[in-house]
Design a protein around this motif. Structure first.
Motif, PDB file in Angstrom:
ATOM      1  N   SER A   1      60.175  28.855  34.532  1.00 13.38           N
ATOM      2  CA  SER A   1      59.136  28.747  33.492  1.00 13.38           C
ATOM      3  C   SER A   1      58.950  27.293  33.064  1.00 13.38           C
ATOM      4  O   SER A   1      57.824  26.841  32.834  1.00 13.38           O
ATOM      5  CB  SER A   1      59.507  29.619  32.286  1.00 13.38           C
ATOM      6  OG  SER A   1      59.617  30.972  32.684  1.00 13.38           O
ATOM      7  N   THR A   2      60.043  26.554  32.986  1.00  8.57           N
ATOM      8  CA  THR A   2      59.960  25.130  32.641  1.00  8.57           C
ATOM      9  C   THR A   2      59.126  24.393  33.688  1.00  8.57           C
ATOM     10  O   THR A   2      58.287  23.551  33.360  1.00  8.57           O
ATOM     11  CB  THR A   2      61.381  24.518  32.552  1.00  8.57           C
ATOM     12  OG1 THR A   2      62.157  25.330  31.665  1.00  8.57           O
ATOM     13  CG2 THR A   2      61.356  23.094  32.038  1.00  8.57           C
TER      14      THR A   2
ATOM     15  N   PRO B   1      67.733  34.025  37.588  1.00  8.36           N
ATOM     16  CA  PRO B   1      67.514  33.824  36.156  1.00  8.36           C
ATOM     17  C   PRO B   1      67.996  32.437  35.717  1.00  8.36           C
ATOM     18  O   PRO B   1      69.030  31.964  36.192  1.00  8.36           O
ATOM     19  CB  PRO B   1      68.372  34.924  35.504  1.00  8.36           C
ATOM     20  CG  PRO B   1      68.471  35.995  36.542  1.00  8.36           C
ATOM     21  CD  PRO B   1      68.480  35.286  37.860  1.00  8.36           C
ATOM     22  N   SER B   2      67.224  31.791  34.862  1.00 12.36           N
ATOM     23  CA  SER B   2      67.578  30.490  34.275  1.00 12.36           C
ATOM     24  C   SER B   2      67.570  29.307  35.244  1.00 12.36           C
ATOM     25  O   SER B   2      68.088  28.250  34.913  1.00 12.36           O
ATOM     26  CB  SER B   2      68.942  30.545  33.563  1.00 12.36           C
ATOM     27  OG  SER B   2      68.831  31.382  32.439  1.00 12.36           O
TER      28      SER B   2
ATOM     29  N   LEU C   1      71.288  17.104  35.060  1.00  9.16           N
ATOM     30  CA  LEU C   1      72.530  17.541  34.412  1.00  9.16           C
ATOM     31  C   LEU C   1      73.733  16.792  34.964  1.00  9.16           C
ATOM     32  O   LEU C   1      73.803  16.521  36.162  1.00  9.16           O
ATOM     33  CB  LEU C   1      72.730  19.047  34.614  1.00  9.16           C
ATOM     34  CG  LEU C   1      71.888  19.961  33.730  1.00  9.16           C
ATOM     35  CD1 LEU C   1      72.103  21.424  34.129  1.00  9.16           C
ATOM     36  CD2 LEU C   1      72.216  19.764  32.256  1.00  9.16           C
TER      37      LEU C   1
ATOM     38  N   THR D   1      61.540  35.653  30.751  1.00  6.52           N
ATOM     39  CA  THR D   1      60.222  35.961  31.328  1.00  6.52           C
ATOM     40  C   THR D   1      60.201  37.421  31.757  1.00  6.52           C
ATOM     41  O   THR D   1      61.045  37.852  32.543  1.00  6.52           O
ATOM     42  CB  THR D   1      59.946  35.050  32.539  1.00  6.52           C
ATOM     43  OG1 THR D   1      60.131  33.691  32.134  1.00  6.52           O
ATOM     44  CG2 THR D   1      58.521  35.239  33.046  1.00  6.52           C
TER      45      THR D   1
HETATM   46  N1  LIG Z   1      68.937  20.053  31.873  1.00  6.00           N
HETATM   47  C1  LIG Z   1      67.915  20.774  32.339  1.00  6.00           C
HETATM   48  N2  LIG Z   1      67.666  21.988  31.810  1.00  6.00           N
HETATM   49  C2  LIG Z   1      66.629  22.691  32.312  1.00  6.00           C
HETATM   50  C3  LIG Z   1      65.787  22.202  33.354  1.00  6.00           C
HETATM   51  N3  LIG Z   1      64.861  23.136  33.622  1.00  6.00           N
HETATM   52  C4  LIG Z   1      65.090  24.172  32.774  1.00  6.00           C
HETATM   53  N4  LIG Z   1      66.159  23.917  31.977  1.00  6.00           N
HETATM   54  C5  LIG Z   1      66.737  24.759  30.918  1.00  6.00           C
HETATM   55  O1  LIG Z   1      67.275  25.938  31.520  1.00  6.00           O
HETATM   56  C6  LIG Z   1      67.062  27.072  30.682  1.00  6.00           C
HETATM   57  C7  LIG Z   1      66.267  28.136  31.443  1.00  6.00           C
HETATM   58  O2  LIG Z   1      64.967  27.635  31.708  1.00  6.00           O
HETATM   59  P1  LIG Z   1      63.754  28.593  32.027  1.00  6.00           P
HETATM   60  O3  LIG Z   1      62.602  27.746  32.416  1.00  6.00           O
HETATM   61  O4  LIG Z   1      63.553  29.586  30.921  1.00  6.00           O
HETATM   62  O5  LIG Z   1      64.346  29.336  33.320  1.00  6.00           O
HETATM   63  P2  LIG Z   1      63.782  30.622  34.105  1.00  6.00           P
HETATM   64  O6  LIG Z   1      64.606  31.773  33.640  1.00  6.00           O
HETATM   65  O7  LIG Z   1      64.015  30.319  35.547  1.00  6.00           O
HETATM   66  O8  LIG Z   1      62.324  30.756  33.770  1.00  6.00           O
HETATM   67  C8  LIG Z   1      66.326  26.554  29.445  1.00  6.00           C
HETATM   68  O9  LIG Z   1      67.279  26.326  28.432  1.00  6.00           O
HETATM   69  C9  LIG Z   1      65.690  25.262  29.934  1.00  6.00           C
HETATM   70  O10 LIG Z   1      65.479  24.321  28.909  1.00  6.00           O
HETATM   71  C10 LIG Z   1      66.093  20.889  33.889  1.00  6.00           C
HETATM   72  O11 LIG Z   1      65.445  20.362  34.793  1.00  6.00           O
HETATM   73  N5  LIG Z   1      67.159  20.243  33.335  1.00  6.00           N
END
Ligand SMILES: Nc1nc2c(ncn2[C@@H]2O[C@H](COP(=O)(O)OP(=O)(O)O)[C@@H](O)[C@H]2O)c(=O)[nH]1
Ligand SMILES: [Mg+2]
Length: 303
Positions: free
Chosen positions: A24-25, A19-20, A130, A45
């Motif tokens: 999705s990004t 998770p996170s 980060l 998701t």
């Molecule tokens: N700093 C940073 N934050 C990211 C990156 N990719 C995703 N995030 C952040 O991490 C959090 C989770 O992203 P999400 O795409 O929903 O993750 P998922 O749960 O794997 O689908 C969100 O707040 C995004 O903006 C990245 O490359 N850099």
């Protein structure tokens, strides 16, 4: 006769990870469109969301999946099922790791699951932007746990800040088999309009609600109507809570919270669609829906 035209490729790519991690990004980046909603809250998701990439080489269908999280809760089990099915159905697995956290037990469970599939995996170490992020531990982890994963299939990226992912797309096309496109070549997602509207509203609601509430809600698009000779899309939707007592927090003092959700969603929907979207947004309760098999089937399997 030699066929001059090289054969087109086509493959389903299941995007998996904890998770996170930024799955999705990353799907939104490769698709060049907001296909899948994103938030800080884990388990945002809930479905196998398909995003489609068309190139001269052919078509890749990315299947975004819920983060893999072991838990006995009904909703979580259902989400893990979605991930497992997506992996089983895909030709390629794109494994997303987070460079800002050291791989721990949850990561080990994922690597264990992917071990027999290492030959069809590509790994992306994300969030390299980060402060304090270090891809090295994730790389070492991959070398150790998935020794059959070749080095050229390990990428580092910031899915949030990088402007393209062509190197990853090219590597995936190299792995893909020949085949006919699954979708028309002007599609970038297969989601219907009502579902996309519900998802954008859910994203805005998650953003504006406190910690525990995001898990307690789903969104239902009840009615849509094209008005003004097809220029405006009127939508009635409901934010559905688990308990009557949660409704007040979604509405907020003098309706401020639901108003912010509505305005945020309208803005986002106006970016996505050609119509001017007008939302009539309300709140209701479906008591304890997270424990209701029928509701979970409808929401998660979308059957
Ligand atoms: N700093 C940073 N934050 C990211 C990156 N990719 C995703 N995030 C952040 O991490 C959090 C989770 O992203 P999400 O795409 O929903 O993750 P998922 O749960 O794997 O689908 C969100 O707040 C995004 O903006 C990245 O490359 N850099
Ligand atoms: Mg996600």
């Amino acid at each position: 006769m030699i066929n001059e035209e090289s054969k087109k490729k086509a493959a389903f790519v299941a995007v998996v990870g904890r998770p996170s991690a930024g799955k999705s990004t990353l799907v939104n980046l490769v698709c060049g469109q907001k296909v899948s909603i994103v938030s800080k809250a884990p388990q945002t998701t809930r479905n196998a969301i398909r995003g489609i990439v068309n190139r001269n080489a052919g078509q890749l269908v990315f299947v975004d999946t819920p983060g893999r999280h072991e838990s006995e809760r009904k909703l979580n089990k259902k989400l893990l099922d979605v991930s497992n099915r997506s992996i089983a159905d895909a030709e390629i697995v794109l494994y997303v790791l987070d460079a800002s956290r050291k791989p721990a037990s949850e990561e080990e469970a994922i690597a264990e699951k992917l071990k027999p599939l290492a030959g069809q995996c590509l790994a992306v170490i994300n969030k390299t932007d980060l402060p304090g992020a270090d891809p090295a531990p994730a790389k070492d982890f991959l070398h150790e746990r998935l020794p059959n994963l070749p080095e050229r299939r390990i990428f580092t990226i910031s899915a949030l800040h990088d402007s393209n992912a062509e190197a990853i797309i090219n590597a995936l096309f190299e792995m893909a088999g020949e085949g006919e496109a699954f979708y028309p070549e002007d599609y970038y997602t297969d989601q219907d309009i009502a579902f996309r509207i519900s998802e954008i509203i859910r994203e805005q609601a998650i953003k504006r609600l406190r910690q525990e509430l995001p898990y307690a809600l789903y969104v239902e698009t009840a009615d849509t109507e094209l008005r003004d000779e097809g220029k405006r899309l009127w939508v009635r939707a409901f934010i559905v809570m688990e308990r009557e007592s949660q409704k007040g927090m979604v509405v907020g003092k003098d309706g401020t919270v639901i108003k912010a959700i509505r305005q945020g969603a309208q803005k986002e929907l106006n970016r996505i669609f050609d119509w001017k979207v007008e939302l009539d947004l309300r709140v209701k309760t479906a008591h304890d829906w997270r424990h209701n098999d029928k509701t979970l089937r409808r929401l998660i399997d979308r059957g």
